[in-house]
Design a protein around this motif. Sequence first.
Motif, PDB file in Angstrom:
ATOM      1  N   ILE A   7       0.826  -1.204   0.000  1.00 54.47           N
ATOM      2  CA  ILE A   7       0.000   0.000   0.000  1.00 54.47           C
ATOM      3  C   ILE A   7       0.861   1.254   0.000  1.00 54.47           C
ATOM      4  CG2 ILE A   7      -1.966  -1.110   1.123  1.00 54.47           C
ATOM      5  CD1 ILE A   7      -0.977   0.045   3.781  1.00 54.47           C
ATOM      6  N   GLU A   8       0.201   2.388  -0.266  1.00 53.01           N
ATOM      7  CA  GLU A   8       0.894   3.672  -0.287  1.00 53.01           C
ATOM      8  C   GLU A   8       0.984   4.309   1.095  1.00 53.01           C
ATOM      9  OE1 GLU A   8      -1.155   6.090  -3.130  1.00 53.01           O
ATOM     10  OE2 GLU A   8      -1.078   4.522  -4.647  1.00 53.01           O
ATOM     11  N   HIS A   9       0.081   3.976   1.999  1.00 48.22           N
ATOM     12  CA  HIS A   9       0.077   4.574   3.338  1.00 48.22           C
ATOM     13  C   HIS A   9       1.097   3.849   4.215  1.00 48.22           C
ATOM     14  CE1 HIS A   9      -4.087   5.474   1.838  1.00 48.22           C
ATOM     15  NE2 HIS A   9      -3.625   6.673   2.149  1.00 48.22           N
ATOM     16  N   PRO A  10       2.154   4.542   4.665  1.00 46.24           N
ATOM     17  CA  PRO A  10       3.248   3.857   5.343  1.00 46.24           C
ATOM     18  C   PRO A  10       3.076   3.598   6.841  1.00 46.24           C
ATOM     19  CG  PRO A  10       3.773   6.178   5.083  1.00 46.24           C
ATOM     20  CD  PRO A  10       2.450   5.950   4.404  1.00 46.24           C
TER      21      PRO A  10
ATOM     22  N   LEU B  58       1.040   9.746   8.612  1.00 46.67           N
ATOM     23  CA  LEU B  58       1.047  10.729   9.703  1.00 46.67           C
ATOM     24  C   LEU B  58       1.534  12.100   9.242  1.00 46.67           C
ATOM     25  CD1 LEU B  58       2.347   8.489  12.628  1.00 46.67           C
ATOM     26  CD2 LEU B  58       0.005   9.263  12.206  1.00 46.67           C
ATOM     27  N   ASP B  59       2.389  12.141   8.236  1.00 46.76           N
ATOM     28  CA  ASP B  59       2.897  13.427   7.745  1.00 46.76           C
ATOM     29  C   ASP B  59       1.812  14.262   7.069  1.00 46.76           C
ATOM     30  OD1 ASP B  59       5.451  12.860   8.644  1.00 46.76           O
ATOM     31  OD2 ASP B  59       6.111  12.045   6.716  1.00 46.76           O
ATOM     32  N   LYS B  60       0.742  13.617   6.617  1.00 50.47           N
ATOM     33  CA  LYS B  60      -0.312  14.334   5.894  1.00 50.47           C
ATOM     34  C   LYS B  60      -1.545  14.627   6.747  1.00 50.47           C
ATOM     35  CE  LYS B  60       1.104  12.753   1.382  1.00 50.47           C
ATOM     36  NZ  LYS B  60       0.711  12.090   0.145  1.00 50.47           N
ATOM     37  N   PHE B  61      -1.567  14.188   7.992  1.00 52.18           N
ATOM     38  CA  PHE B  61      -2.731  14.442   8.842  1.00 52.18           C
ATOM     39  C   PHE B  61      -2.819  15.923   9.184  1.00 52.18           C
ATOM     40  CE2 PHE B  61      -3.623  10.072  10.931  1.00 52.18           C
ATOM     41  CZ  PHE B  61      -3.986   9.576   9.698  1.00 52.18           C
ATOM     42  N   GLN B  62      -4.043  16.430   9.232  1.00 48.67           N
ATOM     43  CA  GLN B  62      -4.280  17.824   9.586  1.00 48.67           C
ATOM     44  C   GLN B  62      -5.317  17.876  10.700  1.00 48.67           C
ATOM     45  OE1 GLN B  62      -5.515  19.809   6.057  1.00 48.67           O
ATOM     46  NE2 GLN B  62      -3.558  19.577   5.031  1.00 48.67           N
ATOM     47  N   GLY B  63      -5.362  18.981  11.384  1.00 46.40           N
ATOM     48  CA  GLY B  63      -6.369  19.156  12.426  1.00 46.40           C
ATOM     49  C   GLY B  63      -5.794  18.859  13.806  1.00 46.40           C
ATOM     50  N   PHE B  64      -6.710  18.694  14.766  1.00 47.55           N
ATOM     51  CA  PHE B  64      -6.296  18.467  16.137  1.00 47.55           C
ATOM     52  C   PHE B  64      -5.587  17.129  16.266  1.00 47.55           C
ATOM     53  CE2 PHE B  64      -9.979  21.295  16.630  1.00 47.55           C
ATOM     54  CZ  PHE B  64      -9.362  22.326  17.325  1.00 47.55           C
TER      55      PHE B  64
END
Length: 184
Positions: free
Chosen positions: A66-69, A125-131
């Motif tokens: 998968i692409e999500h590491p 995790l590098d692309k997560f945004q928000g709280f």
Amino acid sequence: MFRSLAPMKLAARKFSSLSRLDLDIAINRVKDFQFRGEVTNRWSVGNAPNGGYLMMMAINAAQQCIEHPDPLSITAYYADKAIESHPVDIAVRIVTKARSSTTLHITMSQAGNTKSEYLAVFGNLDKFQGFSFNNKQSLKSPLPPRSECVDCSDIFRTREQHVTYFPKMKKVLPSNEPFLTGFL
């Protein structure tokens, strides 16, 4: 991210603990979503391979599909004891795939018998945004420097004959740790 390494003889070189772990979770791709590796006896309790070690092999296989590491959540079901020093087959099936996460079902088997199954959600995790929760900010009291900790390795030595990975780990606890003060 884990990488797949070809099997190597450990006697030929000395490896650091991390390199040895990389070798011990190494797998080879058989088909698109099928892998094969070998369960070592270096991460066992008695003659039973540690569940966390087996999970790392499953994560290694999933990350190659998968692409999500980043593993965000993994639920493990240990159906039967894995056998040390025997090949293991790992099958990965994508359950759902979205922009921000992928859900997978991973099955590990030996000689056609299911040993463990995993339901995992991976993201980036590098692309997560928000709280988000930052564990470092939430500590009520920071951990003391290592120089103020007590080496407890000898306390656990009696168990080393049954837990093969204990000698690979140094066990230190803060000198005011309730377990340590109660034990001593």
